[in-house]
Design an enzyme around this catalytic site. Structure first.
Site, PDB file in Angstrom:
ATOM      1  N   ASN A 132       0.854  -1.190   0.000  1.00 38.81           N
ATOM      2  CA  ASN A 132       0.000   0.000   0.000  1.00 38.81           C
ATOM      3  C   ASN A 132       0.891   1.241   0.000  1.00 38.81           C
ATOM      4  O   ASN A 132       2.091   1.151   0.293  1.00 38.81           O
ATOM      5  CB  ASN A 132      -0.857   0.035   1.277  1.00 38.81           C
ATOM      6  CG  ASN A 132      -2.029  -0.927   1.264  1.00 38.81           C
ATOM      7  OD1 ASN A 132      -2.820  -0.973   0.328  1.00 38.81           O
ATOM      8  ND2 ASN A 132      -2.127  -1.727   2.321  1.00 38.81           N
ATOM      9  N   CYS A 138      -3.942  -7.472  -3.200  1.00 41.41           N
ATOM     10  CA  CYS A 138      -4.564  -6.399  -3.973  1.00 41.41           C
ATOM     11  C   CYS A 138      -5.126  -6.990  -5.272  1.00 41.41           C
ATOM     12  O   CYS A 138      -4.351  -7.493  -6.097  1.00 41.41           O
ATOM     13  CB  CYS A 138      -3.527  -5.325  -4.277  1.00 41.41           C
ATOM     14  SG  CYS A 138      -4.172  -3.957  -5.244  1.00 41.41           S
ATOM     15  N   GLU A 146      -9.901   2.838   1.510  1.00 36.86           N
ATOM     16  CA  GLU A 146      -8.859   1.809   1.564  1.00 36.86           C
ATOM     17  C   GLU A 146      -7.838   2.017   2.688  1.00 36.86           C
ATOM     18  O   GLU A 146      -7.209   3.081   2.780  1.00 36.86           O
ATOM     19  CB  GLU A 146      -8.089   1.747   0.234  1.00 36.86           C
ATOM     20  CG  GLU A 146      -8.552   0.598  -0.648  1.00 36.86           C
ATOM     21  CD  GLU A 146      -7.565   0.277  -1.739  1.00 36.86           C
ATOM     22  OE1 GLU A 146      -6.438  -0.137  -1.424  1.00 36.86           O
ATOM     23  OE2 GLU A 146      -7.946   0.478  -2.894  1.00 36.86           O
ATOM     24  N   CYS A 197     -11.581  -0.798  -5.667  1.00 37.83           N
ATOM     25  CA  CYS A 197     -10.789  -1.723  -4.841  1.00 37.83           C
ATOM     26  C   CYS A 197     -11.206  -3.136  -5.236  1.00 37.83           C
ATOM     27  O   CYS A 197     -12.362  -3.515  -5.044  1.00 37.83           O
ATOM     28  CB  CYS A 197     -11.087  -1.451  -3.372  1.00 37.83           C
ATOM     29  SG  CYS A 197     -10.289  -2.610  -2.267  1.00 37.83           S
ATOM     30  N   GLY A 198     -10.279  -3.899  -5.822  1.00 40.78           N
ATOM     31  CA  GLY A 198     -10.632  -5.206  -6.386  1.00 40.78           C
ATOM     32  C   GLY A 198     -11.093  -6.222  -5.351  1.00 40.78           C
ATOM     33  O   GLY A 198     -12.136  -6.865  -5.515  1.00 40.78           O
ATOM     34  N   THR A 199     -10.316  -6.355  -4.269  1.00 36.96           N
ATOM     35  CA  THR A 199     -10.736  -7.294  -3.217  1.00 36.96           C
ATOM     36  C   THR A 199     -12.011  -6.785  -2.548  1.00 36.96           C
ATOM     37  O   THR A 199     -12.827  -7.572  -2.077  1.00 36.96           O
ATOM     38  CB  THR A 199      -9.628  -7.445  -2.156  1.00 36.96           C
ATOM     39  OG1 THR A 199      -9.174  -6.140  -1.747  1.00 36.96           O
ATOM     40  CG2 THR A 199      -8.453  -8.259  -2.695  1.00 36.96           C
TER      41      THR A 199
HETATM   42  N1  LIG Z   1      -5.648  -1.555   0.891  1.00 31.57           N
HETATM   43  C1  LIG Z   1      -5.807  -3.005   0.932  1.00 31.57           C
HETATM   44  C2  LIG Z   1      -4.891  -3.678  -0.095  1.00 31.57           C
HETATM   45  C3  LIG Z   1      -5.176  -3.215  -1.509  1.00 31.57           C
HETATM   46  C4  LIG Z   1      -6.567  -3.586  -1.906  1.00 31.57           C
HETATM   47  C5  LIG Z   1      -7.060  -2.974  -3.203  1.00 31.57           C
HETATM   48  N2  LIG Z   1      -6.217  -1.997  -3.841  1.00 31.57           N
HETATM   49  C6  LIG Z   1      -7.484  -4.050  -4.169  1.00 31.57           C
HETATM   50  O1  LIG Z   1      -7.554  -3.793  -5.374  1.00 31.57           O
HETATM   51  O2  LIG Z   1      -7.783  -5.176  -3.693  1.00 31.57           O
HETATM   52  C7  LIG Z   1      -5.436  -3.521   2.314  1.00 31.57           C
HETATM   53  O3  LIG Z   1      -4.605  -2.915   2.974  1.00 31.57           O
HETATM   54  O4  LIG Z   1      -5.960  -4.570   2.686  1.00 31.57           O
END
Ligand SMILES: N[C@H](CCC[C@H](N)C(=O)O)C(=O)O
EC number: 5.1.1.7
Length: 262
Positions: A65, A73, A187, A197-199
């Site tokens: 991050n 991510c 996030e 945010c993908g997840t």
């Molecule tokens: N900030 C998230 C990780 C990146 C998630 C996001 N950018 C994605 O696309 O999944 C965390 O610290 O758990």
């Protein structure tokens, strides 16, 4: 020391990508990661991704991050797949390693179909939901997400005692139709709203699919459109989870970095 970098974005979630197959990047220097992600003093990005060689896999993706913390991510993984194809490491299919384990992915035209880790359960969280899709996600359904105070309420939940000390990402959802939702995300580790945010959208799609007996959900985000496909087991767990969306190289460059004396 001069390093080459590539800038990628996946539905507006943006990343500094580095070909680190020789493992030369100083990955313990979190101040350097923060500097490279800084939108005024560095390149600027939500996160930084190293592509490394890993026996038994096409590559390993190491995600940071913007604050230097690490997690899985989803948007970044799609960009890692596209970057690895660009580098000639893979063709249109791949098997790679990330912090949450092994992943398969397929490039289908302009879209990357990314296999996500299985999800054991959805949890209730004081009227909302909590899902770990490789990174932790609080999911709240709201009346009109476009008007919702995402940063204020997102930070409140992210820093609340229930998630201390590691915190969580926070997603706000408004259904658009029976199989489509709109998601905005605060996030963790960026400590702000990101354009997607993908997840996070994966977590929201699993909750929406569970509530509406769906196995495919379309998602709109401020950064663009995504799709999540999955199957649900009788014990309430989820598998064969696919996060489907684009990944684009925006520009490349070189940057001088001062290596910390170790
Ligand atoms: N900030 C998230 C990780 C990146 C998630 C996001 N950018 C994605 O696309 O999944 C965390 O610290 O758990």
């Amino acid at each position: 020391m001069e390093i080459s970098f590539y800038k990628y974005q996946g539905t507006g979630n943006d990343f500094v990508m580095i070909d680190d197959r020789d493992h030369s990047f100083p990955d313990k220097d979190l101040a350097l990661v923060q500097k490279l992600c800084d939108r005024k003093f560095g390149i600027g990005a939500d996160g930084l991704i190293l592509i490394r060689s890993k026996p038994g896999f096409d590559f390993e993706m190491v995600y940071f991050n913007a604050d230097g913390s690490q997690s899985m991510c989803g948007n970044g993984a799609r960009c890692a797949v596209e970057f690895s194809r660009f580098l000639g490491i893979i063709g249109d299919q791949t098997y790679f390693l990330a912090i949450d384990g092994e992943h398969q992915a397929k490039i289908v035209g302009p879209w990357i179909e990314l296999g996500m880790s299985p999800v054991s359960s959805l949890a209730n969280a004081a009227g909302d939901f909590f899902v770990n899709t490789g990174s932790p996600h609080h999911v709240r359904f709201v009346e009109n997400v476009l008007e919702y105070p995402v940063v204020e309420k997102g930070a409140e939940i992210r820093y609340s005692g229930q998630y201390a000390p590691k915190g969580t990402n926070v997603n706000f959802v408004t259904p658009l139709s029976e199989d489509e939702i709109y998601v905005r995300t605060y996030e963790r580790g960026v400590e702000n709203e990101t354009l997607s945010c993908g997840t996070g959208v994966t977590a929201c799609a699993l909750v929406y699919g569970y509530k509406n007996e769906l196995h495919e959900v379309k998602i709109k985000t401020p950064g663009g459109d995504l799709k999540v496909r999955f199957s649900e087991n009788s014990d309430g767990s989820f598998q064969n989870i696919l996060l489907i969306g684009p990944a684009e190289q925006v520009f490349s460059g070189k940057i001088e970095i001062n290596m910390k004396k170790t």
